[in-house]
Design a protein around this motif. Structure first.
Motif, mmCIF file in Angstrom:
data_model
loop_
_atom_site.group_PDB
_atom_site.id
_atom_site.type_symbol
_atom_site.label_atom_id
_atom_site.label_comp_id
_atom_site.label_asym_id
_atom_site.label_seq_id
_atom_site.Cartn_x
_atom_site.Cartn_y
_atom_site.Cartn_z
ATOM 1 N N GLN A 1 15.413 13.719 -7.608
ATOM 2 C CA GLN A 1 14.686 14.340 -6.502
ATOM 3 C C GLN A 1 15.208 13.826 -5.162
ATOM 4 O O GLN A 1 15.360 14.586 -4.206
ATOM 5 C CB GLN A 1 13.193 14.053 -6.619
ATOM 6 C CG GLN A 1 12.509 14.728 -7.793
ATOM 7 C CD GLN A 1 11.000 14.568 -7.754
ATOM 8 O OE1 GLN A 1 10.370 14.770 -6.722
ATOM 9 N NE2 GLN A 1 10.403 14.205 -8.889
ATOM 10 N N GLU B 1 9.855 8.363 4.000
ATOM 11 C CA GLU B 1 9.058 9.455 3.448
ATOM 12 C C GLU B 1 8.003 8.954 2.464
ATOM 13 O O GLU B 1 8.290 8.139 1.589
ATOM 14 C CB GLU B 1 9.965 10.467 2.748
ATOM 15 C CG GLU B 1 11.026 11.067 3.656
ATOM 16 C CD GLU B 1 10.435 11.759 4.879
ATOM 17 O OE1 GLU B 1 9.295 12.254 4.775
ATOM 18 O OE2 GLU B 1 11.097 11.784 5.922
ATOM 19 N N GLN C 1 18.875 17.992 1.693
ATOM 20 C CA GLN C 1 18.099 18.860 2.568
ATOM 21 C C GLN C 1 17.976 18.255 3.964
ATOM 22 O O GLN C 1 18.085 18.947 4.971
ATOM 23 C CB GLN C 1 16.701 19.095 1.984
ATOM 24 C CG GLN C 1 16.663 19.993 0.763
ATOM 25 C CD GLN C 1 15.254 20.183 0.240
ATOM 26 O OE1 GLN C 1 14.341 19.427 0.590
ATOM 27 N NE2 GLN C 1 15.066 21.184 -0.596
ATOM 28 N N LYS D 1 7.104 24.668 -0.461
ATOM 29 C CA LYS D 1 8.258 23.886 0.003
ATOM 30 C C LYS D 1 7.862 23.053 1.220
ATOM 31 O O LYS D 1 7.301 23.558 2.183
ATOM 32 C CB LYS D 1 9.421 24.820 0.374
ATOM 33 C CG LYS D 1 9.915 25.647 -0.817
ATOM 34 C CD LYS D 1 10.487 24.761 -1.899
ATOM 35 C CE LYS D 1 11.118 25.548 -3.017
ATOM 36 N NZ LYS D 1 10.189 26.390 -3.738
ATOM 37 N N PRO E 1 10.193 20.347 3.038
ATOM 38 C CA PRO E 1 11.349 19.465 3.168
ATOM 39 C C PRO E 1 10.978 18.173 3.862
ATOM 40 O O PRO E 1 10.116 18.135 4.739
ATOM 41 C CB PRO E 1 12.324 20.296 4.012
ATOM 42 C CG PRO E 1 11.886 21.707 3.825
ATOM 43 C CD PRO E 1 10.413 21.665 3.638
ATOM 44 N N LEU E 2 11.658 17.108 3.486
ATOM 45 C CA LEU E 2 11.312 15.807 4.032
ATOM 46 C C LEU E 2 11.519 15.733 5.533
ATOM 47 O O LEU E 2 10.888 14.944 6.204
ATOM 48 C CB LEU E 2 12.161 14.727 3.344
ATOM 49 C CG LEU E 2 11.921 14.576 1.836
ATOM 50 C CD1 LEU E 2 12.800 13.456 1.311
ATOM 51 C CD2 LEU E 2 10.465 14.282 1.549
ATOM 52 N N PHE F 1 16.496 15.824 -1.823
ATOM 53 C CA PHE F 1 15.830 15.643 -0.541
ATOM 54 C C PHE F 1 16.790 15.137 0.533
ATOM 55 O O PHE F 1 16.736 15.567 1.690
ATOM 56 C CB PHE F 1 14.656 14.673 -0.690
ATOM 57 C CG PHE F 1 13.562 15.180 -1.587
ATOM 58 C CD1 PHE F 1 13.365 16.538 -1.778
ATOM 59 C CD2 PHE F 1 12.728 14.288 -2.247
ATOM 60 C CE1 PHE F 1 12.371 17.010 -2.615
ATOM 61 C CE2 PHE F 1 11.729 14.751 -3.087
ATOM 62 C CZ PHE F 1 11.545 16.118 -3.265
ATOM 63 N N ARG G 1 6.543 10.486 -0.033
ATOM 64 C CA ARG G 1 6.778 10.821 -1.431
ATOM 65 C C ARG G 1 7.703 9.801 -2.090
ATOM 66 O O ARG G 1 7.486 9.376 -3.226
ATOM 67 C CB ARG G 1 7.369 12.226 -1.537
ATOM 68 C CG ARG G 1 7.286 12.825 -2.932
ATOM 69 C CD ARG G 1 7.856 14.219 -2.959
ATOM 70 N NE ARG G 1 7.411 15.025 -1.824
ATOM 71 C CZ ARG G 1 7.787 16.281 -1.621
ATOM 72 N NH1 ARG G 1 8.613 16.873 -2.471
ATOM 73 N NH2 ARG G 1 7.352 16.961 -0.584
ATOM 74 N N GLN G 2 8.733 9.378 -1.373
ATOM 75 C CA GLN G 2 9.664 8.403 -1.931
ATOM 76 C C GLN G 2 9.038 7.014 -2.007
ATOM 77 O O GLN G 2 9.357 6.222 -2.897
ATOM 78 C CB GLN G 2 10.948 8.384 -1.112
ATOM 79 C CG GLN G 2 11.750 9.677 -1.256
ATOM 80 C CD GLN G 2 12.966 9.721 -0.362
ATOM 81 O OE1 GLN G 2 13.012 9.050 0.656
ATOM 82 N NE2 GLN G 2 13.948 10.520 -0.741
#
Length: 633
Positions: free
Chosen positions: A194, A388, A201, A165, A167-168, A198, A390-391
């Protein structure tokens, strides 16, 4: 779970020179931010573009370029997404239901927002509005079309439950920051779904109270490989790629909505036809002409020649791409190439690498339409505003899939060259930041499309633009893959197209589901006895069939190995090459699945065949040449 890491040029360099720890550390420091030389080079490149031929009226062209009229953007979006029938009066409900039935809740909501906006524009123009998306489905089917929001989140959580895990909004500790960073890239769940998780979170009190520190180093991205393997862009048929583009546009739009990115398409005025056969010529026209001389070439021959020369003579040249060539020599070289390139009378022996690099950049920026296309150039630029990593990668992955094939292939060839330049940093003194800051203006600034690239604080905007460029260079192999969730949606779309009548009768739908479940249960019980007939179709070279026994561990590579062993009996077949031990290798062969719920799909060697059979029991398996076998770059 098997994973596929996407290594960087720095990772590869470290593997080649394991004892150069001090240099690796210094490279990591340089990777944090571009230095002053990089930033100066960025603005010098911008100024060169402004003052270059055809770019003196850049501001004027921005005024001439206009945004689409109210409602036009939404209408064009629905057409590109394959949903033009939603606004067509003579369409049937089933035509709309086929595509809409494959969407997730967040994707469907994005479609509804575009339709609502289009409806509002029609009302302003006193035109009849189209029906609501929800009206297309009868109550019993509409309930099954969209997953419950909690169910969508549960599916996403379950897909990522086995991964660490991160988290952003989490803030890395000091000891974590010193260790090699890793990022997991999940493709089983729609990117927009997703993002929903995120963002929730990040909004939690314990996360919202902590401010994340900016860390510009790029991690090693690990993509968990599913049992159906990795699907790359060139692995699918044109018909399936068209569906991928439609679904990718919907997911990207939903992601933009969630991230509050406002990206609008621009209409650009057509530029006058150029007399040059190389510069200012539309990419599609160049390819069409080049393919008459070299069939199946995928990027312009002129660009191939420039890249080939630079890879041989330029990658070790200090300051390549950054150091300007001689303007007089560049002009003479361009004239010589325009006159003699296609006749083959050009000598590259005395060409300066810096001059060739200048012509390469000029070729990219003088295309009549931007390489990243007028439709998506601003969206590519907007990636810099996403926080972020990942995005950012999610957005870039979808954007790459949306590019037309000539643009996508040309961009890939350019990025592969830039990656080679970065890998030779010890000799050419051009690290990832340096290459990215030089190339960003050439890719993101274009006369035909207004850009915010140079607005605002100079240092911040230069860094953000270069950051998008370095992501394209660093993670290009990852970005040129098709995420698993899109592959699943394409399969579902094909299945629904083949069984369209099921939407009219729920009883038939339930019956088909029961039959499908029963047949799968029988298949699972008899897997030890399952045998598949594989067609062999290598053009005019080899034809026939191959019997292959399936088990739970069977992979595509195992089947190809059995085929090559059997080819021992006829060592003179086609492109088969005789080895010392008498075996014949077919390096350009691959296993394809054809038909069923897919058009044509070149399989990853690591594909588990039993899972493939359960996923597409109606498809055939064919051994044939790879899509890029015998093709140009």
């Amino acid at each position: 779970m098997s994973v596929e890491p996407w290594a960087s040029p720095q990772d590869q360099a470290a593997a080649e020179h394991p004892h150069s720890t001090s240099h690796t550390a210094s490279c990591e420091d340089q990777e944090q931010h571009p230095d002053k030389l990089c930033l100066d080079s960025f603005w010098s490149e911008v100024e060169t573009i402004r003052q270059g031929s055809g770019y003196t009226d850049l501001e004027c062209s921005r005024r001439d370029s206009r945004q689409s009229e109210e409602g036009e953007q939404e209408e064009q979006w629905l057409v590109d997404a394959g949903l033009s029938t939603l606004i067509s009066e003579d369409s049937e409900d089933v035509d709309n239901a086929v595509l809409l039935s494959t969407l997730t809740r967040t994707q469907a909501e994005a479609v509804q927002r575009r339709l609502d906006s289009y409806t509002l524009s029609l009302r302003k123009r006193n035109k009849p509005a189209p029906r609501d998306v929800r009206d297309i489905f009868n109550p019993s089917i509409s309930k099954t079309r969209l997953p419950d929001s909690h169910h969508s989140e549960d599916s996403a959580h379950n897909s990522m439950a086995s991964l660490p895990k991160s988290p952003l909004s989490a803030v890395p500790t000091e000891h974590q920051r010193g260790a090699p960073k890793e990022e997991f890239f999940i493709t089983d769940v729609a990117y927009c779904e997703q993002a929903v998780i995120f963002l929730k979170q990040a909004s939690l009190p314990q996360n919202n109270s902590q401010r994340r520190k900016v860390d510009c180093t790029l991690p090693r991205v690990i993509c968990p490989k599913c049992r159906l393997g990795v699907t790359r862009v060139q692995d699918l048929s044109h018909s399936d790629m068209k569906k991928v583009r439609q679904l990718a546009l919907i997911d990207m739009t939903a992601l933009c909505d969630l991230l509050e990115l406002e990206v609008k398409r621009q209409k650009h005025s057509k530029r006058k036809n150029t007399e040059s056969p190389l510069y200012g010529v539309p990419l599609a026209t160049l390819l069409e002409n080049d393919q008459k001389m070299k069939p199946n070439t995928s990027i312009p021959l002129y660009m191939q020649a420039l890249l080939s020369f630079l890879e041989k003579k330029g990658v070790d040249s200090e300051g390549i791409l950054r150091v300007p060539g001689s303007q007089s020599r560049i002009k003479m070289l361009q004239q010589n190439l325009e006159t003699n390139f296609y006749s083959g009378q050009v000598s590259w022996d005395d060409v300066s690498p810096n001059d060739a690099a200048a012509l390469l950049k000029k070729f990219i920026r003088e295309l009549p339409a931007p390489l990243l296309t007028p439709e998506y150039l601003n969206t590519f630029s907007a990636v810099r505003d996403i926080t972020e990593l990942r995005q950012k990668l999610h957005m870039l992955n979808l954007l790459i899939l949306l590019l037309p094939e000539p643009n996508r292939n040309t961009l890939k060839a350019l990025l592969e060259f830039l990656s080679k330049v970065v890998s030779r940093e010890r000799k050419n003194r051009m690290n990832l930041w340096a290459v990215a800051t030089i190339m960003a203006p050439n890719l993101f600034l274009h006369k035909a499309v207004p850009s915010r690239l140079t607005e605002g604080a100079e240092k911040g905007h230069a860094e953000k633009a270069a950051d998008v460029m370095r992501l394209l260079i660093r993670y290009q192999d990852l970005l040129w893959t098709i995420p698993n969730f899109l592959m699943s949606q394409v399969r579902k779309l094909n299945e629904n197209s083949n069984r369209r009548y099921q939407f009219y009768d729920r009883r038939i739908k339930n019956l088909l589901r029961k039959i499908h479940t029963d047949s799968r249960d029988k298949t699972d019980k008899n897997t030890s006895e399952l045998c598949r007939t594989v067609k062999i179709q290598l053009g005019d070279l080899v034809s026939g069939t191959l019997e292959y026994q399936l088990n739970i561990n069977s992979r595509a590579s195992d089947l190809l190995t059995q085929f090559q062993r059997q080819s021992l009996r006829s060592p003179d077949n086609g492109k088969g090459k005789m080895r010392r031990n008498g075996s014949v290798a077919y390096p350009d062969c691959a296993l394809f699945e054809v038909g069923g719920n897919i058009g044509e799909h070149c399989l990853d060697p690591d594909t588990h065949l039993l899972d493939l059979f359960n996923s597409n029991s109606g498809g055939e398996w064919v051994i044939k040449l790879k899509p890029n076998a015998g093709r140009g770059l």
